[in-house]
Design a protein around this motif. Structure first.
Motif, short mmCIF file in Angstrom:
data_model
loop_
_atom_site.label_atom_id
_atom_site.label_comp_id
_atom_site.label_asym_id
_atom_site.label_seq_id
_atom_site.Cartn_x
_atom_site.Cartn_y
_atom_site.Cartn_z
N MET A 57 36.09 37.22 45.19
CA MET A 57 35.93 35.81 44.83
C MET A 57 34.66 35.62 43.99
N LEU A 103 29.96 30.46 44.55
CA LEU A 103 30.43 30.86 45.88
C LEU A 103 29.67 30.10 46.97
N THR A 143 35.58 37.30 49.90
CA THR A 143 34.64 36.28 49.41
C THR A 143 33.47 36.90 48.66
N ARG A 184 35.35 36.76 40.52
CA ARG A 184 36.24 35.82 39.84
C ARG A 184 35.46 34.57 39.40
#
Lengths: 75, 469
Positions: free
Chosen positions: B214, A37, B210, B217
């Protein structure tokens, strides 16, 4: 102008750091998802930085043309 | 003092280079040769003094080996010794009400941002590194600070999410309190588990998308990856400005989170609706004042503290600090607001008294149980006893044994069976409490302690007892 230089600096740092491996020393085990991320966030920041730098260059190009036109009118 | 007396604290093992030792009343930190360089560098930036002057970070004093007792000089390893002031009570994030965890998260982020200004970051983001002085959070692990390397990834991001952000999001988005789960999981709420629980609609908020969906994931996609690929992950970079933006975004977001489902709990309305009538309440306050003014406890525990009315009264009457306990999240929210608003030396904590925080974690010693963190100097147990003895079937004598282990003296309120609240509790269940009576209670208390004062509350079925072990 100062914003422009900030963008430049950010872009330069991002490009440099994408190219150079950075070692993370910590006793915390960082989860891979979090690292991925952050990699994406870092990539976006670099793109925004580069994009912003080029955008400002374009703006500067046109504003210079405009000021040249203006000065020609005044001439 | 012999070297054997200086064993590291059972909770201080994650960073082998900066372990905490408890020596009598003193809290000492041993930095090994590997950690001294970092510490000197960080200290030279002035960030530790700056943050400690702001009251955000616990102060530390560097000890001179020759001037501070044999225990320091007797350690074999080359080391730097620091001393921290002893905190009067250690609490854990799974005991904190929503607002306290939120305050702790905000402090953690503010410390990151302040430290970055001086080129310093933190090695971790553990909620256990934060403690409370009243309702004010304070960071206690100065060995977490280390020099920041430009572009480094935030190694503690996932830890911050699991220990601060995810529990708050769970309660904010689902109205499910995080405390029992956090207590069971200790390291916090895993992001992939939270992602399975949050409603899909919450993903329309890009911050939830996010940081939760996310991230979960991406974690899934990385699981089972080759070592070489995983190593490459750590070579990615996060520009400093992006890191700061991420911290600021989390800070602004967390500040605005609100706990769902706490506005309407019974005990939140306790003072507003006056479940108890005014003369009764005033009689309780007078009794508590007499007790506290006489005992003047340095540490008082208020069991079933509700919105903190008696905790505040005890502080006014001469108690130095109060730790309140309640299992109602609405009442805890109100109590924390009271403590924060009036800057009281009062910390309300979540506690299911029939199942108090146990000693747990590594070797069952890492996080201490409630009793191990006592005894308090005194305690209050007002309108509390019947919730355990009738509500949870705890036999009266065993309830009193437990109470007397927590503090040598206190005030306990006995509620007779005719009381409307007990009648409500018994309305939908069989009355199996044939031995529950004032006489049995007084006899059991008298066997275990001296009854200093007994006051029946007028026009009620309630009695106040001041006892001393």
């Amino acid at each position: 102008m100062s914003k422009l230089s900030d963008f430049h600096r950010l872009a330069a740092v991002a490009v440099l750091l994408i190219a150079l491996p950075v070692e993370c020393l910590a006793y915390v085990d960082p989860a891979a998802g979090s690292l991925l991320l952050q990699g994406i966030i870092g990539g976006i920041a670099a793109c925004v930085g580069l994009g912003g730098a080029y955008w400002r260059k374009i703006l500067r190009y046109f504003s210079r043309n405009e000021s040249e036109t203006q000065s020609r009118i005044h001439d | 003092m012999s070297r054997e007396a200086l064993t590291p604290h059972p909770s201080s093992f994650r960073d082998p280079n900066a372990r905490i030792h408890v020596s009598g009343d003193r809290i000492l930190r041993q930095l090994t040769a590997d950690a001294i360089g970092n510490f000197r560098h960080v200290r030279a930036t002035g960030v530790l003094d700056h943050l400690s002057n702001k009251g955000w970070v616990v102060p530390s004093t560097e000890l001179e080996p020759e001037g501070c007792g044999a225990e320091i000089g007797s350690a074999r390893e080359p080391a730097l010794w620091l001393e921290h002031p002893r905190l009067p009570f250690i609490s854990y994030p799974y005991e904190w009400p929503f607002r306290a965890l939120q305050r702790a998260a905000v402090l953690q982020l503010e410390i990151y941002l302040e430290a970055l200004k001086k080129g310093v970051t933190l090695a971790d983001a553990s909620a256990y590194n934060i403690q409370f002085d009243g309702a004010r959070p304070i960071f206690i692990d100065i060995a977490s600070f280390r020099p920041y390397k430009d572009g480094e990834l935030w190694a503690a991001h996932s830890q911050f999410c699991e220990q601060f952000l995810n529990p708050l999001l769970l309660q904010a988005y689902t109205a499910v309190p995080y405390n029992p789960w956090y207590r069971g999981a200790l390291e916090g709420i895993p992001t992939n588990h939270l992602a399975s629980l949050l409603p899909y609609s919450s993903g329309f908020d890009w911050r939830v998308f996010t940081n939760v969906f996310m991230q979960a994931r991406l974690q899934r996609s990385a699981t089972g990856g080759e070592t070489r690929r995983l190593r490459q992950l750590r070579q990615r970079s996060l520009p400093r400005r992006a890191f700061e933006a991420l911290l600021r975004q989390l800070h602004g977001w967390i500040l605005k989170l609100k706990p769902a489902g706490v506005e309407t709990t019974t005990w939140r309305q306790y003072e507003a609706t006056r479940l108890y009538d005014k003369p009764q309440q005033e009689a309780r306050l007078r009794f508590v004042h007499r007790f506290v003014a006489s005992v003047r406890p340095a540490m008082l525990w208020d069991l079933g503290c509700n919105a903190g009315e008696f905790s505040a009264a005890a502080l006014e009457s001469g108690a130095q600090r109060v730790i309140g306990f309640d299992s109602d999240h609405g009442a805890l929210a109100a109590a924390y607001e009271r403590a924060e608003f009036s800057s009281l030396s009062f910390l309300p904590l979540f506690l299911d008294a029939a199942n108090p925080s146990p000693s747990q974690g590594w070797a069952e010693r890492e996080r201490q149980g409630l009793t191990s963190r006592g005894p308090a100097d005194a305690l209050l147990a007002l309108a509390f006893e019947h919730h355990l003895t009738i509500g949870r079937n705890i036999p009266l004598p065993e309830f009193l044994d437990w109470l007397l282990r927590l503090a040598p003296t206190g005030v306990v309120e006995f509620v007779a069976k005719q009381d409307p609240q007990i009648q409500t509790m018994l309305a939908i269940r069989e009355d199996i409490f044939s031995t529950y009576s004032l006489d049995v209670f007084m006899h059991a208390l008298g066997q275990r302690a001296t009854i200093v004062e007994h006051t029946p509350l007028a026009d009620s079925n309630r009695h106040l007892f001041w006892y001393r072990r």
